[in-house]
Motif scaffolding. Sequence first.
Motif, PDB file in Angstrom:
ATOM      1  N   VAL A 121      37.644 -36.695  41.189  1.00 15.15           N
ATOM      2  CA  VAL A 121      38.441 -35.490  40.975  1.00 15.15           C
ATOM      3  C   VAL A 121      37.984 -34.413  41.951  1.00 15.15           C
ATOM      4  N   LEU A 122      38.957 -33.721  42.534  1.00 24.52           N
ATOM      5  CA  LEU A 122      38.649 -32.567  43.386  1.00 24.52           C
ATOM      6  C   LEU A 122      38.963 -31.304  42.589  1.00 24.52           C
ATOM      7  N   ILE A 123      37.974 -30.429  42.497  1.00 22.58           N
ATOM      8  CA  ILE A 123      38.177 -29.151  41.820  1.00 22.58           C
ATOM      9  C   ILE A 123      38.143 -28.036  42.853  1.00 22.58           C
ATOM     10  N   VAL A 124      39.220 -27.290  42.944  1.00 26.29           N
ATOM     11  CA  VAL A 124      39.254 -26.153  43.862  1.00 26.29           C
ATOM     12  C   VAL A 124      39.258 -24.894  42.999  1.00 26.29           C
ATOM     13  N   GLU A 125      38.132 -24.232  42.969  1.00 27.52           N
ATOM     14  CA  GLU A 125      37.929 -23.103  42.050  1.00 27.52           C
ATOM     15  C   GLU A 125      36.906 -22.165  42.674  1.00 27.52           C
ATOM     16  N   ASP A 126      37.254 -20.872  42.781  1.00 25.93           N
ATOM     17  CA  ASP A 126      36.338 -19.932  43.440  1.00 25.93           C
ATOM     18  C   ASP A 126      35.355 -19.262  42.484  1.00 25.93           C
ATOM     19  N   GLU A 127      35.586 -19.401  41.165  1.00 27.04           N
ATOM     20  CA  GLU A 127      34.592 -18.863  40.228  1.00 27.04           C
ATOM     21  C   GLU A 127      33.482 -19.911  40.120  1.00 27.04           C
ATOM     22  N   LEU A 128      32.358 -19.618  40.766  1.00 20.29           N
ATOM     23  CA  LEU A 128      31.341 -20.661  40.920  1.00 20.29           C
ATOM     24  C   LEU A 128      30.779 -21.151  39.590  1.00 20.29           C
ATOM     25  N   ARG A 129      30.644 -20.218  38.625  1.00 15.52           N
ATOM     26  CA  ARG A 129      30.081 -20.665  37.340  1.00 15.52           C
ATOM     27  C   ARG A 129      31.022 -21.615  36.634  1.00 15.52           C
ATOM     28  N   LEU A 130      32.309 -21.292  36.689  1.00 14.03           N
ATOM     29  CA  LEU A 130      33.287 -22.188  36.064  1.00 14.03           C
ATOM     30  C   LEU A 130      33.273 -23.539  36.785  1.00 14.03           C
ATOM     31  N   ALA A 131      33.220 -23.497  38.129  1.00 10.81           N
ATOM     32  CA  ALA A 131      33.212 -24.739  38.901  1.00 10.81           C
ATOM     33  C   ALA A 131      31.996 -25.597  38.531  1.00 10.81           C
ATOM     34  N   GLN A 132      30.832 -24.950  38.389  1.00  8.85           N
ATOM     35  CA  GLN A 132      29.619 -25.695  38.043  1.00  8.85           C
ATOM     36  C   GLN A 132      29.705 -26.291  36.640  1.00  8.85           C
ATOM     37  N   THR A 133      30.242 -25.489  35.701  1.00  5.16           N
ATOM     38  CA  THR A 133      30.398 -25.979  34.329  1.00  5.16           C
ATOM     39  C   THR A 133      31.322 -27.190  34.295  1.00  5.16           C
ATOM     40  N   LEU A 134      32.434 -27.083  35.029  1.00  6.96           N
ATOM     41  CA  LEU A 134      33.388 -28.197  35.063  1.00  6.96           C
ATOM     42  C   LEU A 134      32.733 -29.424  35.684  1.00  6.96           C
ATOM     43  N   ARG A 135      32.006 -29.199  36.759  1.00 11.34           N
ATOM     44  CA  ARG A 135      31.363 -30.328  37.437  1.00 11.34           C
ATOM     45  C   ARG A 135      30.420 -31.066  36.476  1.00 11.34           C
ATOM     46  N   ARG A 136      29.547 -30.285  35.818  1.00  8.41           N
ATOM     47  CA  ARG A 136      28.580 -30.936  34.924  1.00  8.41           C
ATOM     48  C   ARG A 136      29.287 -31.690  33.804  1.00  8.41           C
ATOM     49  N   GLY A 137      30.266 -31.025  33.208  1.00  6.45           N
ATOM     50  CA  GLY A 137      30.974 -31.645  32.088  1.00  6.45           C
ATOM     51  C   GLY A 137      31.714 -32.909  32.499  1.00  6.45           C
ATOM     52  N   LEU A 138      32.395 -32.832  33.634  1.00  2.50           N
ATOM     53  CA  LEU A 138      33.180 -33.986  34.086  1.00  2.50           C
ATOM     54  C   LEU A 138      32.275 -35.138  34.501  1.00  2.50           C
ATOM     55  N   GLU A 150      31.300 -37.122  31.716  1.00  2.00           N
ATOM     56  CA  GLU A 150      32.401 -37.971  31.247  1.00  2.00           C
ATOM     57  C   GLU A 150      32.689 -39.111  32.221  1.00  2.00           C
ATOM     58  N   GLY A 151      31.869 -39.212  33.258  1.00  2.00           N
ATOM     59  CA  GLY A 151      32.030 -40.343  34.172  1.00  2.00           C
ATOM     60  C   GLY A 151      32.899 -40.079  35.388  1.00  2.00           C
ATOM     61  N   PHE A 152      33.309 -38.829  35.586  1.00  2.00           N
ATOM     62  CA  PHE A 152      34.097 -38.520  36.783  1.00  2.00           C
ATOM     63  C   PHE A 152      33.164 -38.326  37.973  1.00  2.00           C
ATOM     64  N   VAL A 153      33.644 -38.645  39.161  1.00  2.00           N
ATOM     65  CA  VAL A 153      32.954 -38.264  40.393  1.00  2.00           C
ATOM     66  C   VAL A 153      33.615 -36.965  40.829  1.00  2.00           C
ATOM     67  N   VAL A 154      32.805 -35.901  40.967  1.00  2.00           N
ATOM     68  CA  VAL A 154      33.383 -34.577  41.175  1.00  2.00           C
ATOM     69  C   VAL A 154      33.063 -34.028  42.558  1.00  2.00           C
ATOM     70  N   VAL A 155      34.095 -33.555  43.236  1.00  2.27           N
ATOM     71  CA  VAL A 155      33.924 -32.849  44.505  1.00  2.27           C
ATOM     72  C   VAL A 155      34.502 -31.462  44.278  1.00  2.27           C
ATOM     73  N   THR A 156      33.789 -30.425  44.750  1.00  5.85           N
ATOM     74  CA  THR A 156      34.307 -29.074  44.545  1.00  5.85           C
ATOM     75  C   THR A 156      34.536 -28.373  45.875  1.00  5.85           C
TER      76      THR A 156
END
Length: 227
Positions: free
Chosen positions: A3-20, A23-29
Amino acid sequence: MRVLIVEDELRLAQTLRRGLELEGFVVVTAATGDEGLRMAVSDTFDVLVLDIMLPGLSGYEIVRRVRAQQIWTPILMLTAKDGEYDQADAFDLGADDYLTKPFSFVVLIARLRALVRRGAPARPVTLTVGELELDPARRTLTRGGIDIALTPREFGLLEFFMRHPGTVLTKAEILRNVWDANYDGDDNVVEVYVGYLRRKIDAPFGTHSIDTIRGAGYRLTADHALR
Ligand code: CA
């Protein structure tokens, strides 16, 4: 699942990354619109998550450009309630789903899984009649793999024929569907354009695809050889 997450709020991006990742996702931000677009078109993902308000290109602009490049990866947009845009815009531009901030992480996961399961939306279908192959999205035509260049009007006319193969189409039907609905000029223009088409799709190949049905109209058939 990537999953690619494009998000400029860094805290939200980090939270999403950790959570995903849990859940077994490979995360690129990516934190800017330009970086996000570059990654979305140069790398392969199962799903894209795009914020709307981003430095540089907006999330909407990313959707538009990704789809313009014929990339059909499912896209989920993150919209803000107070934003000047709404979800209707997201769908218009080719996004597949949206979530309004703030959202529940459990809901996000469920939506992403659903999008990935559904897979990329079927890309617009290529039309095939005999050896002719027309791609309405790419605006390309080939016969037996050989590219044929058509003007926009010729392309529209052939596309109409190829959507109704084997059917006799009257000049009036053709005018109504290929020319402007209010066209009130001479219907001989159809005959002229059928002539142009024959010169491009048949004459160079020694084939005959468009029959003239006297007093009725025209019919596209799978190629017969020219006698
Ligand atoms: Ca933002």
